[in-house]
Enzyme design. Structure first.
Site, PDB file in Angstrom:
ATOM      1  N   ARG A  34       0.841  -1.220   0.000  1.00  0.00           N
ATOM      2  CA  ARG A  34       0.000   0.000   0.000  1.00  0.00           C
ATOM      3  C   ARG A  34       0.867   1.258   0.000  1.00  0.00           C
ATOM      4  O   ARG A  34       0.552   2.233  -0.676  1.00  0.00           O
ATOM      5  CB  ARG A  34      -0.957  -0.013   1.194  1.00  0.00           C
ATOM      6  CG  ARG A  34      -1.838  -1.245   1.170  1.00  0.00           C
ATOM      7  CD  ARG A  34      -3.261  -1.044   1.609  1.00  0.00           C
ATOM      8  NE  ARG A  34      -3.991  -2.265   1.305  1.00  0.00           N
ATOM      9  CZ  ARG A  34      -4.701  -2.977   2.180  1.00  0.00           C
ATOM     10  NH1 ARG A  34      -4.832  -2.554   3.420  1.00  0.00           N
ATOM     11  NH2 ARG A  34      -5.311  -4.081   1.805  1.00  0.00           N
ATOM     12  N   GLU A 178     -13.947 -12.811  11.581  1.00  0.00           N
ATOM     13  CA  GLU A 178     -13.984 -12.161  10.262  1.00  0.00           C
ATOM     14  C   GLU A 178     -14.010 -13.175   9.110  1.00  0.00           C
ATOM     15  O   GLU A 178     -12.960 -13.624   8.653  1.00  0.00           O
ATOM     16  CB  GLU A 178     -12.773 -11.226  10.092  1.00  0.00           C
ATOM     17  CG  GLU A 178     -12.772 -10.520   8.743  1.00  0.00           C
ATOM     18  CD  GLU A 178     -11.595  -9.559   8.543  1.00  0.00           C
ATOM     19  OE1 GLU A 178     -10.710  -9.490   9.403  1.00  0.00           O
ATOM     20  OE2 GLU A 178     -11.573  -8.881   7.512  1.00  0.00           O
ATOM     21  N   LYS A 220     -17.285  -9.561  11.894  1.00  0.00           N
ATOM     22  CA  LYS A 220     -16.756  -8.628  10.877  1.00  0.00           C
ATOM     23  C   LYS A 220     -16.925  -9.266   9.502  1.00  0.00           C
ATOM     24  O   LYS A 220     -16.028  -9.928   8.988  1.00  0.00           O
ATOM     25  CB  LYS A 220     -15.278  -8.342  11.182  1.00  0.00           C
ATOM     26  CG  LYS A 220     -14.593  -7.466  10.142  1.00  0.00           C
ATOM     27  CD  LYS A 220     -13.275  -6.906  10.661  1.00  0.00           C
ATOM     28  CE  LYS A 220     -12.516  -6.190   9.562  1.00  0.00           C
ATOM     29  NZ  LYS A 220     -11.398  -5.404  10.063  1.00  0.00           N
ATOM     30  N   SER A 262     -14.195  -3.215   4.589  1.00  0.00           N
ATOM     31  CA  SER A 262     -14.554  -2.486   3.366  1.00  0.00           C
ATOM     32  C   SER A 262     -14.212  -3.287   2.112  1.00  0.00           C
ATOM     33  O   SER A 262     -14.858  -3.092   1.066  1.00  0.00           O
ATOM     34  CB  SER A 262     -13.920  -1.095   3.338  1.00  0.00           C
ATOM     35  OG  SER A 262     -12.518  -1.136   3.397  1.00  0.00           O
ATOM     36  N   GLY A 263     -13.224  -4.139   2.175  1.00  0.00           N
ATOM     37  CA  GLY A 263     -13.023  -5.178   1.165  1.00  0.00           C
ATOM     38  C   GLY A 263     -12.743  -4.728  -0.264  1.00  0.00           C
ATOM     39  O   GLY A 263     -12.984  -5.493  -1.186  1.00  0.00           O
ATOM     40  N   GLY A 264     -12.292  -3.493  -0.458  1.00  0.00           N
ATOM     41  CA  GLY A 264     -12.001  -3.053  -1.826  1.00  0.00           C
ATOM     42  C   GLY A 264     -13.072  -2.139  -2.404  1.00  0.00           C
ATOM     43  O   GLY A 264     -12.959  -1.674  -3.538  1.00  0.00           O
ATOM     44  N   SER A 290     -15.438  -1.592  10.569  1.00  0.00           N
ATOM     45  CA  SER A 290     -14.082  -1.956  11.003  1.00  0.00           C
ATOM     46  C   SER A 290     -13.202  -1.905   9.757  1.00  0.00           C
ATOM     47  O   SER A 290     -12.617  -2.908   9.352  1.00  0.00           O
ATOM     48  CB  SER A 290     -14.078  -3.357  11.628  1.00  0.00           C
ATOM     49  OG  SER A 290     -12.753  -3.743  11.932  1.00  0.00           O
ATOM     50  N   ARG A 293      -8.894   0.035   4.462  1.00  0.00           N
ATOM     51  CA  ARG A 293      -8.710   0.918   3.301  1.00  0.00           C
ATOM     52  C   ARG A 293      -9.701   2.077   3.256  1.00  0.00           C
ATOM     53  O   ARG A 293      -9.340   3.207   2.952  1.00  0.00           O
ATOM     54  CB  ARG A 293      -8.772   0.100   2.008  1.00  0.00           C
ATOM     55  CG  ARG A 293      -7.514  -0.675   1.750  1.00  0.00           C
ATOM     56  CD  ARG A 293      -7.724  -1.766   0.742  1.00  0.00           C
ATOM     57  NE  ARG A 293      -8.538  -2.858   1.271  1.00  0.00           N
ATOM     58  CZ  ARG A 293      -8.895  -3.932   0.564  1.00  0.00           C
ATOM     59  NH1 ARG A 293      -8.541  -4.033  -0.703  1.00  0.00           N
ATOM     60  NH2 ARG A 293      -9.608  -4.891   1.129  1.00  0.00           N
TER      61      ARG A 293
HETATM   62  P1  13P Z   1     -10.475  -3.499   4.492  1.00  0.00           P
HETATM   63  O1  13P Z   1     -11.486  -2.587   5.132  1.00  0.00           O
HETATM   64  O2  13P Z   1      -9.406  -2.768   3.741  1.00  0.00           O
HETATM   65  O3  13P Z   1     -11.119  -4.596   3.714  1.00  0.00           O
HETATM   66  O4  13P Z   1      -9.699  -4.214   5.661  1.00  0.00           O
HETATM   67  C1  13P Z   1     -10.382  -4.718   6.738  1.00  0.00           C
HETATM   68  C2  13P Z   1      -9.603  -5.779   7.370  1.00  0.00           C
HETATM   69  O5  13P Z   1      -9.274  -5.684   8.516  1.00  0.00           O
HETATM   70  C3  13P Z   1      -9.226  -6.944   6.574  1.00  0.00           C
HETATM   71  O6  13P Z   1      -8.807  -7.963   7.429  1.00  0.00           O
END
Ligand code: 13P
Length: 344
Positions: A34, A178, A220, A262-264, A290, A293
């Site tokens: 990143r 998660e 999560k 947020s996952g992208g 949570s 990105r």
């Molecule tokens: P993102 O919100 O970037 O997907 O990351 C969350 C996270 O903790 C992934 O394990």
């Protein structure tokens, strides 16, 4: 304090309405990637500086209840020499820790993965707790394709998530559970929904078998959304409705809080989707964020490794934290994106 008192105190703070969790627990290879994308060199010192920028953003403790740290950061200190966990606690923010050791191939599957890190986990947790960690995170990953996730991947990941959660609770640590269904691919939102329901059922079935107390976990999940490469883009309301529909079918009301990854998704999409869900009427759980990105992207880009940009970078993080806090209460509007939000 008894174990139950510790778990109760932590979950009550994490589930505070209008507050969320900052995921700042990128592993060294991930944060390096990143950083490189925005031209920042990755060293122990730049990673430390960046995490200090996030955690010491003035006023962010109004919106952030907890920060998930990577092991390296748990052991680092601010410029003033104060350990990060102590810095957070002084701000009324709970320190958490990523405890999984990443993904490996799940044998006898085609390119599916399992999360490792159970060996020695009780000992590591005891050490993290002595350094101030109150909660933990473990991420399982599922990719969508025509033949994945397989039954084997669904069952095995659920089992491992539940074992991790049970070990955490035994030590008075609140587990973030998660299960991430990846956004990569060209699947439709309907396909994502069809996959997400059995994944979450399997997770809660395993949590039950492992006697995990649902009152003391944070779920999560990923949102129910079309794949990044899908030509049919789901609307904000479609994402919100499908996500809440699946959660209602699979997540018992005993779970106090669900904090999405947020996952992208872009920062704006992540906020808009969370807000729309919180406008759908009565929900049995707190629904919050949570994000990594979606909270950090603008901040990291604005900082760009330059001391002169720190204040602007903190303003960028503050704005995302504030807008997501409003979204966690269903009070966000798109117009707010254009407003100047100052951190003070
Ligand atoms: P993102 O919100 O970037 O997907 O990351 C969350 C996270 O903790 C992934 O394990």
């Amino acid at each position: 304090m008894t174990i139950v008192a510790e778990l109760t105190s932590t979950i009550n703070k994490l589930a505070t309405k209008g507050k969320g969790i900052l995921a700042a627990d990128e592993s060294t290879p991930t944060i390096t990637k990143r950083f490189q994308a925005v031209g920042i060199e990755s060293s122990e010192e730049t990673r430390r500086t960046y995490r200090e920028i996030l955690m010491t953003t003035p006023g962010c403790n109004q919106y952030v209840a907890g920060v998930i740290l990577f092991e390296e950061t748990l052991n680092q200190k601010t410029n003033q020499g104060v350990p990060f966990p102590e810095t957070l606690k002084n701000l009324g923010i709970l320190p958490g820790i990523k405890v999984d050791k990443g993904l490996v191939h799940l044998a006898n599957t085609t390119d599916e993965q399992i999360t490792q890190g159970l060996d020695g986990l009780p000992e590591r947790l005891a050490e993290y707790k002595s350094k101030g960690a109150c909660f933990a995170k473990w991420r399982a990953v599922y990719a969508i394709s025509n033949n994945t996730p397989s039954k084997l991947a669904i069952k095995t990941n659920a089992e491992v998530l539940a074992r991790y959660a049970a070990i955490c609770q035994e030590q008075g640590i609140v587990p973030i559970v998660e299960p991430e269904i990846l956004i990569d691919g060209d699947h439709t939102i309907t396909h994502c929904e069809e996959v997400s329901e059995p994944v979450l059922h399997a997770v809660f079935n395993a949590l039950y078998r492992h006697k995990v107390k649902l009152e003391y976990i944070v779920l999560k999940p990923s949102m129910i959304i079309n794949g990044k490469a899908c030509s049919q883009k789901a609307s904000v309301n479609e994402v919100a409705e499908a996500t809440v529909r699946v959660l209602r079918r699979t997540v018992p009301g005993a779970v106090p809080t669900i904090n999405f990854l947020s996952g992208g998704q872009t920062p704006e999409q992540s906020t808009a989707h969370l807000n729309a869900m919180n406008q759908l009427g009565y929900l049995p759980w707190n629904l919050s964020f949570s994000y990594a990105r979606a909270l950090q992207d603008y901040c990291m880009k604005t900082w760009a490794g330059q001391a002169k940009n720190i204040s602007a970078a903190q303003a960028a993080f503050y704005k995302r934290a504030k807008l997501n806090s409003l979204a966690a209460m269903g009070k966000y509007t798109e117009l707010m994106e254009k407003e100047e939000v100052s951190h003070a």
